[in-house]
Design a protein around this motif. Structure first.
Motif, PDB file in Angstrom:
ATOM      1  N   LEU A  25       0.828  -1.206   0.000  1.00  0.00           N
ATOM      2  CA  LEU A  25       0.000   0.000   0.000  1.00  0.00           C
ATOM      3  C   LEU A  25       0.864   1.259   0.000  1.00  0.00           C
ATOM      4  CD1 LEU A  25      -2.782   1.235   0.108  1.00  0.00           C
ATOM      5  CD2 LEU A  25      -2.774   0.992   2.585  1.00  0.00           C
ATOM      6  N   THR A  26       1.909   1.270   0.831  1.00  0.00           N
ATOM      7  CA  THR A  26       2.795   2.432   0.879  1.00  0.00           C
ATOM      8  C   THR A  26       3.512   2.618  -0.455  1.00  0.00           C
ATOM      9  OG1 THR A  26       3.141   2.103   3.257  1.00  0.00           O
ATOM     10  CG2 THR A  26       4.752   3.453   2.097  1.00  0.00           C
ATOM     11  N   ALA A  27       4.003   1.534  -1.017  1.00  0.00           N
ATOM     12  CA  ALA A  27       4.715   1.622  -2.291  1.00  0.00           C
ATOM     13  C   ALA A  27       3.801   2.090  -3.415  1.00  0.00           C
ATOM     14  CB  ALA A  27       5.330   0.260  -2.631  1.00  0.00           C
ATOM     15  N   MET A  28       2.570   1.595  -3.459  1.00  0.00           N
ATOM     16  CA  MET A  28       1.635   1.977  -4.518  1.00  0.00           C
ATOM     17  C   MET A  28       1.240   3.442  -4.410  1.00  0.00           C
ATOM     18  SD  MET A  28       0.040   1.004  -7.198  1.00  0.00           S
ATOM     19  CE  MET A  28       0.011  -0.782  -7.192  1.00  0.00           C
ATOM     20  N   ALA A  29       1.036   3.933  -3.182  1.00  0.00           N
ATOM     21  CA  ALA A  29       0.655   5.332  -2.998  1.00  0.00           C
ATOM     22  C   ALA A  29       1.756   6.261  -3.500  1.00  0.00           C
ATOM     23  CB  ALA A  29       0.374   5.601  -1.521  1.00  0.00           C
ATOM     24  N   PHE A  30       2.999   5.884  -3.309  1.00  0.00           N
ATOM     25  CA  PHE A  30       4.110   6.707  -3.787  1.00  0.00           C
ATOM     26  C   PHE A  30       4.267   6.574  -5.302  1.00  0.00           C
ATOM     27  CE2 PHE A  30       8.191   8.645  -4.011  1.00  0.00           C
ATOM     28  CZ  PHE A  30       8.359   9.363  -2.831  1.00  0.00           C
ATOM     29  N   PHE A  31       4.126   5.372  -5.810  1.00  0.00           N
ATOM     30  CA  PHE A  31       4.321   5.102  -7.231  1.00  0.00           C
ATOM     31  C   PHE A  31       3.315   5.850  -8.105  1.00  0.00           C
ATOM     32  CE2 PHE A  31       3.412   2.412 -10.976  1.00  0.00           C
ATOM     33  CZ  PHE A  31       4.665   2.419 -11.571  1.00  0.00           C
ATOM     34  N   ILE A  32       2.082   5.915  -7.670  1.00  0.00           N
ATOM     35  CA  ILE A  32       1.034   6.560  -8.460  1.00  0.00           C
ATOM     36  C   ILE A  32       1.358   8.027  -8.708  1.00  0.00           C
ATOM     37  CG2 ILE A  32      -1.377   7.274  -8.411  1.00  0.00           C
ATOM     38  CD1 ILE A  32      -0.823   4.301  -9.059  1.00  0.00           C
ATOM     39  N   GLU A  33       1.894   8.701  -7.708  1.00  0.00           N
ATOM     40  CA  GLU A  33       2.221  10.117  -7.868  1.00  0.00           C
ATOM     41  C   GLU A  33       3.426  10.310  -8.788  1.00  0.00           C
ATOM     42  OE1 GLU A  33       0.342  12.454  -6.888  1.00  0.00           O
ATOM     43  OE2 GLU A  33      -1.011  11.150  -5.750  1.00  0.00           O
ATOM     44  N   LEU A  34       4.321   9.350  -8.808  1.00  0.00           N
ATOM     45  CA  LEU A  34       5.494   9.476  -9.665  1.00  0.00           C
ATOM     46  C   LEU A  34       5.166   9.259 -11.143  1.00  0.00           C
ATOM     47  CD1 LEU A  34       8.368   7.740  -7.647  1.00  0.00           C
ATOM     48  CD2 LEU A  34       7.528  10.077  -7.535  1.00  0.00           C
ATOM     49  N   LEU A  35       3.976   8.798 -11.445  1.00  0.00           N
ATOM     50  CA  LEU A  35       3.589   8.625 -12.847  1.00  0.00           C
ATOM     51  C   LEU A  35       3.444   9.959 -13.567  1.00  0.00           C
ATOM     52  CD1 LEU A  35       0.975   5.735 -12.517  1.00  0.00           C
ATOM     53  CD2 LEU A  35       3.341   5.593 -13.303  1.00  0.00           C
ATOM     54  N   HIS A  36       3.420  11.052 -12.822  1.00  0.00           N
ATOM     55  CA  HIS A  36       3.368  12.381 -13.440  1.00  0.00           C
ATOM     56  C   HIS A  36       4.740  12.824 -13.927  1.00  0.00           C
ATOM     57  CE1 HIS A  36      -0.805  13.235 -12.323  1.00  0.00           C
ATOM     58  NE2 HIS A  36      -0.543  12.692 -11.144  1.00  0.00           N
ATOM     59  N   MET A  37       5.777  12.095 -13.602  1.00  0.00           N
ATOM     60  CA  MET A  37       7.126  12.440 -14.028  1.00  0.00           C
ATOM     61  C   MET A  37       7.326  12.071 -15.501  1.00  0.00           C
ATOM     62  SD  MET A  37       9.293  10.937 -10.825  1.00  0.00           S
ATOM     63  CE  MET A  37      10.824  11.166 -11.749  1.00  0.00           C
ATOM     64  N   PRO A  38       8.070  12.873 -16.243  1.00  0.00           N
ATOM     65  CA  PRO A  38       8.350  12.508 -17.643  1.00  0.00           C
ATOM     66  C   PRO A  38       9.060  11.172 -17.764  1.00  0.00           C
ATOM     67  CG  PRO A  38       8.934  14.805 -17.213  1.00  0.00           C
ATOM     68  CD  PRO A  38       8.608  14.189 -15.895  1.00  0.00           C
ATOM     69  N   GLN A  39       9.953  10.873 -16.778  1.00  0.00           N
ATOM     70  CA  GLN A  39      10.699   9.605 -16.859  1.00  0.00           C
ATOM     71  C   GLN A  39       9.785   8.393 -16.751  1.00  0.00           C
ATOM     72  OE1 GLN A  39      11.379  12.169 -14.955  1.00  0.00           O
ATOM     73  NE2 GLN A  39      13.586  12.560 -14.747  1.00  0.00           N
ATOM     74  N   ALA A  40       8.586   8.576 -16.161  1.00  0.00           N
ATOM     75  CA  ALA A  40       7.680   7.440 -15.974  1.00  0.00           C
ATOM     76  C   ALA A  40       7.190   6.887 -17.306  1.00  0.00           C
ATOM     77  CB  ALA A  40       6.495   7.861 -15.111  1.00  0.00           C
ATOM     78  N   LYS A  41       7.164   7.731 -18.333  1.00  0.00           N
ATOM     79  CA  LYS A  41       6.675   7.275 -19.642  1.00  0.00           C
ATOM     80  C   LYS A  41       7.623   6.278 -20.290  1.00  0.00           C
ATOM     81  CE  LYS A  41       4.228  11.593 -20.478  1.00  0.00           C
ATOM     82  NZ  LYS A  41       4.601  12.194 -19.200  1.00  0.00           N
ATOM     83  N   ARG A  42       8.843   6.215 -19.790  1.00  0.00           N
ATOM     84  CA  ARG A  42       9.807   5.270 -20.356  1.00  0.00           C
ATOM     85  C   ARG A  42       9.691   3.877 -19.738  1.00  0.00           C
ATOM     86  NH1 ARG A  42      13.581   9.865 -20.046  1.00  0.00           N
ATOM     87  NH2 ARG A  42      14.594   8.943 -18.224  1.00  0.00           N
ATOM     88  N   LEU A  43       8.837   3.732 -18.734  1.00  0.00           N
ATOM     89  CA  LEU A  43       8.661   2.420 -18.108  1.00  0.00           C
ATOM     90  C   LEU A  43       7.998   1.462 -19.085  1.00  0.00           C
ATOM     91  CD1 LEU A  43       7.359   3.390 -14.545  1.00  0.00           C
ATOM     92  CD2 LEU A  43       9.609   2.476 -15.119  1.00  0.00           C
ATOM     93  N   PRO A  44       8.476   0.225 -19.163  1.00  0.00           N
ATOM     94  CA  PRO A  44       7.786  -0.767 -19.996  1.00  0.00           C
ATOM     95  C   PRO A  44       6.362  -0.996 -19.505  1.00  0.00           C
ATOM     96  CG  PRO A  44       9.974  -1.526 -19.348  1.00  0.00           C
ATOM     97  CD  PRO A  44       9.690  -0.299 -18.545  1.00  0.00           C
TER      98      PRO A  44
ATOM     99  N   THR B  93      -3.981   8.773 -14.881  1.00  0.00           N
ATOM    100  CA  THR B  93      -2.791   9.583 -15.152  1.00  0.00           C
ATOM    101  C   THR B  93      -2.135   9.137 -16.444  1.00  0.00           C
ATOM    102  OG1 THR B  93      -2.415   9.900 -12.790  1.00  0.00           O
ATOM    103  CG2 THR B  93      -0.548  10.288 -14.257  1.00  0.00           C
ATOM    104  N   MET B  94      -2.055   7.842 -16.671  1.00  0.00           N
ATOM    105  CA  MET B  94      -1.412   7.344 -17.879  1.00  0.00           C
ATOM    106  C   MET B  94      -2.270   7.549 -19.114  1.00  0.00           C
ATOM    107  SD  MET B  94       0.679   3.907 -16.796  1.00  0.00           S
ATOM    108  CE  MET B  94      -0.695   3.099 -15.996  1.00  0.00           C
ATOM    109  N   ALA B  95      -3.530   7.869 -18.929  1.00  0.00           N
ATOM    110  CA  ALA B  95      -4.380   8.156 -20.084  1.00  0.00           C
ATOM    111  C   ALA B  95      -3.917   9.399 -20.829  1.00  0.00           C
ATOM    112  CB  ALA B  95      -5.826   8.324 -19.622  1.00  0.00           C
ATOM    113  N   ASP B  96      -3.182  10.260 -20.164  1.00  0.00           N
ATOM    114  CA  ASP B  96      -2.637  11.455 -20.802  1.00  0.00           C
ATOM    115  C   ASP B  96      -1.397  11.165 -21.627  1.00  0.00           C
ATOM    116  OD1 ASP B  96      -4.598  12.951 -19.643  1.00  0.00           O
ATOM    117  OD2 ASP B  96      -3.393  13.559 -17.924  1.00  0.00           O
ATOM    118  N   TRP B  97      -0.827   9.965 -21.456  1.00  0.00           N
ATOM    119  CA  TRP B  97       0.409   9.658 -22.155  1.00  0.00           C
ATOM    120  C   TRP B  97       0.117   9.371 -23.636  1.00  0.00           C
ATOM    121  CZ3 TRP B  97       3.167   5.617 -18.499  1.00  0.00           C
ATOM    122  CH2 TRP B  97       3.411   6.238 -17.262  1.00  0.00           C
ATOM    123  N   PRO B  98       0.973   9.777 -24.531  1.00  0.00           N
ATOM    124  CA  PRO B  98       0.758   9.492 -25.950  1.00  0.00           C
ATOM    125  C   PRO B  98       1.080   8.039 -26.269  1.00  0.00           C
ATOM    126  CG  PRO B  98       2.858  10.597 -25.646  1.00  0.00           C
ATOM    127  CD  PRO B  98       2.207  10.549 -24.299  1.00  0.00           C
TER     128      PRO B  98
END
Length: 896
Positions: free
Chosen positions: A667-686, A715-720
């Motif tokens: 739960l702690t890891a997921m709560a932090f991870f979700i917010e990091l999806l707004h980072m540009p680097q997150a789009k490079r995740l497989p 959040t990822m719906a905004d990704w191209p």
């Protein structure tokens, strides 16, 4: 049996004033015979000389001048006296193996009537024999036990009487009583069986304290003036003490028994206590007596060398420290004692040597190994001593030697500090391999001793020793220190900071490895000490972070430390520490861990993030079981907003982090991870680490996990690209959306504007109740950081407004027109072009609506003169001219 001579001396009769304190009643008492002993010879024999040679006058002298013992305290009743005691307790025996020995006797004259008993003191010089007590008496075992009881009672009464003597003065009477009492105990030691255990130690403790506690000879002489020669009285008393100690040691000549006499453990009034006294005369007395005992052991013909000294390290430490004593005579005697001790150790190593014949070579050999005492180089002397004895010491004994040096710093002067420092340096440099298994014991004792060490130089020496120990055994030292009580006291905190400095100097990260490993464990709910270890690791990390030298190492561990701490906060919610007189907040484990999180953020320079979370109440959310995930999200959001350093490393750390752990961990890891999806680097995740992982989370039994996964997918719906399509599809499926095929188009909008036009036309015709919401939601993307989203939003808004012309209001068109106008100067050329096109469509609708309103108003007006014709809409330029103007505007903005 041959009798040399027998002399009976009857003293004056007296009536007892009090009842026997031991047995009660009016049983007759007896006086004790006193002997003066000559020192023990190398063969173990003792010469004796009776103080009473006969005659009534001699008895008077004994009773009135030399031995005014309170006889009523040492009386023995007639019934308690075993058969044969009168004949044998003072027997002086000779044989081929033993020379004559003298001992006191107790004799009673029992009258025919019990109410008329006249006790008398009888002193005898008895025959030369080799009989044991009670050999003619039937029931040998019973008689022996009775005799031991009788002997023990007499010794206890003597000890009680010596203990009652004043310890601030020395006169003829007190000196005689001490001396005679100890010689009487010497005589009693010849009666079998010998005293054992606590009984014997009590005798040693009381007799030693009775002499050592006296003021210095100079002070005593000033008290007595010229009435007596205090020095002679004192020397006679000390001689009696040494004779008694030799005799008691002879009862059981073993290393363990010798160690008991030299015990330096917790007995405050034993030799170990006096050897560390602040008074020079007390230290001198203790060292002299210790040397006497060691010499007696070396010279005793039957000293058992097959057994080891149980506390050899302590004994070596005490004597070695005294070698560095500022009083030269004390240092010299301590060195002499170490020579004797080394001889014993050497003979243990070579048991074929006979201790009774200490050859000149054996006596000279310790001096060659340990060196000659030199007052100007005592530290070198001490170093050679530790090296010389090092080969004999076991791990336990080596640890005892080290701890003895640490303990001595509690009452430290500069000479003791330097001596202790020398011992510690030699052990931790040459013999550290011997103490590896004893590190927990050493660390625990260092922590407990620190609170009593107040001298700044002494504390530095202790911390130096801790540094040396940690360099060799950092993991063992750290784990041992984690067992200190919580919250950490000043000494434990200082020890952690010392370890941090050691790591920084060595450019090592072993300390953080240990702390991180413990932080990743879940606290136990049992009463075992393991319950505190993860919380203790968080508290220790807080102290480590306060050391400026460790910044580089902490930066390396920062992502893992932060996530481990956040999970540990979740684990600690609801737990509590036992009350120890500190503030309530310090007793809450979760608050302790949050404090470390704050310290870590500040250490990494995240001041804005810290302030943002503080204002939003995020620290309180972290310690709430229901809102913990919100606090984690708030912290992550602030770190993304302020572009916190190392955030991309945290993102990649969370990729495997989400795959393991229990409920709180995930739960702690997921709560932090979700917010990091707004980072540009997150789009490079497989996809398997982003979309697919969140899709799996939608089936999690925990509703908070499911909600967080939905938030992440949105959040990822905004990704191209494909990720965006997959995210939208899953969100549609989860929310049970049913979009028609007309709005599903995978083509790039900026290359196929006709498709966008068709989609907008369809939405206006079929979803009129929602198109206003679509329009205003799209405006949010005009300020997106991604050019593709700004371009798509502008195109979508332009076509949607064009088809909604009759549904729009003027004020809404003004807002939309201004928003699109702001993109005319966008640094991305394509955004400028599509924003200009969309604004033209919006203005067209604007003028259309405004012209229609004017015409309607003109028809309904009664006076045509009150109204003027509305201005014509601006001429519509061709598409090419509009694009040309938009590009010119963009180029002009780029130049400025």
């Amino acid at each position: 049996m041959d009798h040399r001579s027998q002399q009976y001396l009857l003293s004056k009769s007296w009536e007892r004033e009090n009842m026997n304190p031991v047995h009660g009643g009016e049983e007759p008492g007896t006086a004790l015979r006193v002997h003066e002993h000559t020192p023990m010879t190398q063969d173990g024999e003792e010469g004796t000389k009776s103080l009473v040679t006969g005659g009534e006058e001699s008895a008077d002298v004994l009773m009135t001048q030399l031995c005014p013992l309170r006889l009523e305290e040492v009386v023995v009743t007639k019934n308690a006296l075993p058969d044969g005691l009168l004949e044998h307790c003072t027997a002086q025996t000779t044989s081929e193996e033993n020379s004559s020995e003298a001992c006191g006797t107790i004799r009673q004259d029992v009258g025919e009537k019990e109410d008329k008993v006249q006790p008398a003191l009888e002193m005898m010089a008895l025959n030369d024999c080799n009989m044991e007590l009670g050999r003619d008496v039937s029931g040998h075992e019973q008689k022996t036990n009775s005799l031991h009881s009788q002997k023990l009672m007499v010794v206890k009464q003597i000890v009680k009487h010596i203990k009652s003597l004043p310890q601030d003065s020395l006169d003829l009477r007190s000196s005689a009583v001490r001396r005679q009492g100890m010689l009487l105990i010497t005589d009693c030691s010849k009666v079998k069986p010998p005293l054992e255990g606590k009984e014997k130690l009590d005798v040693v403790i009381v007799c030693v304290a009775s002499i050592f506690a006296l003021p210095s000879i100079e002070a005593l002489q000033r008290q007595e003036g010229h009435k007596v020669n205090v020095k002679d009285l004192y020397n006679q008393t000390v001689d009696a003490l040494e004779v008694m100690l030799r005799a008691l040691l002879s009862e059981k000549p073993t290393p363990a028994e010798l160690q008991n006499f030299l015990d330096v453990s917790s007995i405050e009034l034993h030799l170990g206590h006096w050897m560390t006294s602040e008074k020079a005369h007390e230290r001198a007395r203790a060292v002299k007596t210790s040397v006497c005992l060691l010499q007696a052991a070396v010279e005793h013909p039957k000293f058992c060398i097959s057994h080891e000294f149980p506390r050899l390290g302590i004994l070596i430490g005490r004597l070695a420290l005294r070698v560095g004593d500022p009083e030269k005579e004390i240092g010299r005697q301590a060195m002499e004692g170490l020579y004797f001790l080394y001889s014993l150790m050497w003979c243990q190593k070579e048991p074929e040597r006979k201790m009774g014949s200490v050859t000149a070579v054996l006596h000279q050999m310790p001096k060659e190994i340990l060196g000659i005492y030199e007052p100007t180089r005592t530290c070198q002397n001490i170093s050679e001593i530790v090296k010389g004895f090092g080969q004999f010491l076991s791990p336990d004994q080596m640890a005892d030697l080290l701890l003895t040096a640490v303990e001595s710093l509690k009452k430290a002067n500069e000479s003791t500090i330097e001596a202790s420092k020398t011992i510690l340096n030699v052990i931790l440099e040459k013999y550290k391999h011997k103490i590896q298994m004893k590190v927990p014991k050493i660390v625990d004792r260092i922590h407990s001793q620190l609170r009593a060490i107040h001298h700044s130089h002494a504390r530095q020496v202790v911390m130096m020793a801790l540094c040396l120990l940690a360099r060799a055994f950092m993991e063992e030292v750290s784990k041992a220190l984690l067992k200190c009580p919580l919250p950490l006291d000043r000494d434990a905190a200082g020890m952690w900071r010392t370890l941090a400095k050691t790591e920084a100097i060595c450019h090592s990260h072993r300390l953080l490895d240990v702390l991180l490993k413990e932080l990743q464990e879940r606290p136990s709910t049992s009463e075992d000490k393991a319950f505190f270890i993860p919380i203790a690791a968080a508290s220790a990390l807080c102290e480590v972070l306060s050391v400026s030298m460790c910044t580089q190492t902490v930066t390396r561990f920062y992502p893992r430390l932060l996530m481990a701490l956040l999970v540990q906060v979740h684990y600690s919610i609801g737990l509590s520490l036992s009350d120890s007189g500190v503030s309530r907040k310090e007793l809450i484990p979760a608050c302790c861990v949050v404090k470390t999180v704050k310290t870590l953020l500040l250490k990494m320079g995240c001041h804005y993030e810290f302030t943002s979370v503080e204002k939003e109440g995020g620290w309180e959310l972290l310690t709430s079981s229901e809102e913990h995930h919100r606090g984690v999200g708030l912290l992550a959001r602030a770190m993304v907003h302020y572009s916190c350093c190392e955030l991309w490393r945290i993102l990649y750390l969370l990729v495997p982090f989400l795959e393991r752990g229990d409920k709180q961990h995930k739960l702690t890891a997921m709560a932090f991870f979700i917010e990091l999806l707004h980072m540009p680097q997150a789009k490079r995740l497989p996809e398997k680490y982003s979309v697919i992982r969140l899709l799996k989370g939608l089936t999690d039994p925990d509703p908070i996990i499911r909600a967080l996964c939905v938030k992440g997918l949105i959040t990822m719906a905004d990704w191209p690209g494909k990720k965006c399509k997959n995210a939208l599809d899953e969100c549609s499926r989860l929310l049970e959306w049913r979009l028609p095929k007309q709005v599903g188009n995978r083509k790039a909008w900026h290359n196929h504007q006709e498709d966008v036009d068709e989609i907008c036309q369809y939405l206006v015709k079929t979803r009129q109740e929602n198109v206003q919401r679509f329009l205003f939601q799209s405006q949010c993307y005009l300020s997106s950081t991604q050019p593709s989203l700004r371009r798509a939003a502008a195109m979508f808004i332009g076509f949607l407004v064009m088809h909604m012309d009759n549904m729009m209001e003027m004020k809404d068109l003004d807002i939309i027109s201004n928003a699109l106008g702001g993109l005319i100067h966008d640094p991305e050329a394509s955004v400028c072009i599509f924003a200009a096109q969309a604004r033209e469509r919006v203005l067209a609708v604007y003028w259309k609506l405004k012209y229609a309103l004017v015409e309607q108003h003109k028809v309904n007006s009664d006076s045509a003169e009150k109204h003027k014709s509305p201005p014509n809409p601006p001429p519509t330029e061709s598409t090419s001219s509009r694009l040309f103007n938009a590009l010119n505007l963009w180029k002009l903005a780029a130049k400025h």
